[in-house]
Design a protein around this motif. Structure first.
Motif, PDB file in Angstrom:
ATOM      1  N   UNK A 127       0.952  -1.320  -0.024  1.00 61.83           N
ATOM      2  CA  UNK A 127      -0.122   0.066   0.077  1.00 61.83           C
ATOM      3  C   UNK A 127       0.699   1.314   0.023  1.00 61.83           C
ATOM      4  N   UNK A 128       1.926   1.066   0.569  1.00 63.19           N
ATOM      5  CA  UNK A 128       2.844   2.581   0.636  1.00 63.19           C
ATOM      6  C   UNK A 128       4.490   2.076   0.809  1.00 63.19           C
ATOM      7  N   UNK A 129       5.318   2.979   0.668  1.00 60.38           N
ATOM      8  CA  UNK A 129       6.607   2.820   0.794  1.00 60.38           C
ATOM      9  C   UNK A 129       7.186   2.094   1.827  1.00 60.38           C
ATOM     10  N   UNK A 130       6.489   2.261   3.158  1.00 62.36           N
ATOM     11  CA  UNK A 130       7.042   1.856   4.436  1.00 62.36           C
ATOM     12  C   UNK A 130       6.690   0.215   4.146  1.00 62.36           C
ATOM     13  N   UNK A 131       5.666   0.043   3.991  1.00 66.44           N
ATOM     14  CA  UNK A 131       5.145  -1.489   3.894  1.00 66.44           C
ATOM     15  C   UNK A 131       5.830  -2.457   2.830  1.00 66.44           C
ATOM     16  N   UNK A 132       6.139  -1.683   1.883  1.00 66.60           N
ATOM     17  CA  UNK A 132       7.098  -2.161   0.649  1.00 66.60           C
ATOM     18  C   UNK A 132       8.613  -2.516   1.136  1.00 66.60           C
ATOM     19  N   UNK A 133       9.163  -1.225   1.705  1.00 65.61           N
ATOM     20  CA  UNK A 133      10.509  -1.486   2.487  1.00 65.61           C
ATOM     21  C   UNK A 133      10.668  -2.865   3.736  1.00 65.61           C
ATOM     22  N   UNK A 134       9.535  -2.704   4.354  1.00 67.65           N
ATOM     23  CA  UNK A 134       9.635  -3.959   5.253  1.00 67.65           C
ATOM     24  C   UNK A 134       9.286  -4.996   4.765  1.00 67.65           C
ATOM     25  N   UNK A 157      10.298  -6.158   1.511  1.00 75.48           N
ATOM     26  CA  UNK A 157      11.467  -6.518   0.867  1.00 75.48           C
ATOM     27  C   UNK A 157      12.489  -6.941   2.038  1.00 75.48           C
ATOM     28  N   UNK A 158      12.639  -6.082   2.812  1.00 73.68           N
ATOM     29  CA  UNK A 158      13.802  -6.430   3.905  1.00 73.68           C
ATOM     30  C   UNK A 158      13.441  -8.073   4.511  1.00 73.68           C
ATOM     31  N   UNK A 159      12.291  -8.146   5.023  1.00 76.67           N
ATOM     32  CA  UNK A 159      11.789  -9.371   5.509  1.00 76.67           C
ATOM     33  C   UNK A 159      12.206 -10.721   4.475  1.00 76.67           C
ATOM     34  N   UNK A 160      11.562 -10.442   3.206  1.00 79.66           N
ATOM     35  CA  UNK A 160      11.753 -11.791   2.360  1.00 79.66           C
ATOM     36  C   UNK A 160      13.205 -11.755   1.854  1.00 79.66           C
ATOM     37  N   UNK A 197      16.011 -11.043   3.462  1.00 79.67           N
ATOM     38  CA  UNK A 197      16.270 -11.910   4.572  1.00 79.67           C
ATOM     39  C   UNK A 197      16.424 -13.136   4.728  1.00 79.67           C
ATOM     40  N   UNK A 198      14.956 -13.768   4.607  1.00 84.12           N
ATOM     41  CA  UNK A 198      14.679 -15.148   4.450  1.00 84.12           C
ATOM     42  C   UNK A 198      15.246 -15.834   3.587  1.00 84.12           C
ATOM     43  N   UNK A 199      15.282 -15.358   2.186  1.00 85.62           N
ATOM     44  CA  UNK A 199      15.773 -15.827   0.995  1.00 85.62           C
ATOM     45  C   UNK A 199      17.440 -16.040   1.213  1.00 85.62           C
ATOM     46  N   UNK A 200      17.956 -15.074   1.714  1.00 83.82           N
ATOM     47  CA  UNK A 200      19.494 -15.061   2.137  1.00 83.82           C
ATOM     48  C   UNK A 200      19.690 -16.094   3.192  1.00 83.82           C
ATOM     49  N   UNK A 201      19.086 -16.141   4.188  1.00 82.49           N
ATOM     50  CA  UNK A 201      19.331 -17.209   5.134  1.00 82.49           C
ATOM     51  C   UNK A 201      18.991 -18.986   4.411  1.00 82.49           C
ATOM     52  N   UNK A 202      18.170 -18.982   3.660  1.00 79.64           N
ATOM     53  CA  UNK A 202      17.683 -20.235   2.982  1.00 79.64           C
ATOM     54  C   UNK A 202      18.824 -20.619   2.071  1.00 79.64           C
TER      55      UNK A 202
END
Length: 75
Positions: A48-55, A57-60, A62-67
């Motif tokens: 919905x907004x840039x803050x939600x997009x940033x959050x 992107x950061x979360x996914x 990080x999960x991908x990097x850990x995987x």
């Protein structure tokens, strides 16, 4: 609504989809889908907004990097 499509070209696509898949779906400000396309994992994020997009992107990312780190350790 903002959108981002991440294409992760990796031999670990199935592992990425399996690990990130349960975390996807509709939240109040984001919608995320993940799928395999050949040797790539595709993550689509709508926010919905840039803050939600940033959050998201950061979360996914990080999960991908850990995987990928775990897959490299296992090999």
């Amino acid at each position: 609504m903002l959108t981002a499509v991440l294409v992760i070209g990796s031999g670990d696509a199935d592992s990425i989809v399996a690990s990130v898949g349960p975390e996807t779906g509709d939240l109040p400000r984001t919608r995320v889908t993940v799928r395999s396309e050949g040797d790539s994992a595709v993550v689509e994020i709508a926010a919905a907004d840039s803050s939600a997009m940033r959050a998201a992107l950061n979360s996914y990312l990080e999960c991908i990097a850990i995987t990928e780190d775990i897959e490299n350790i296992i090999r």
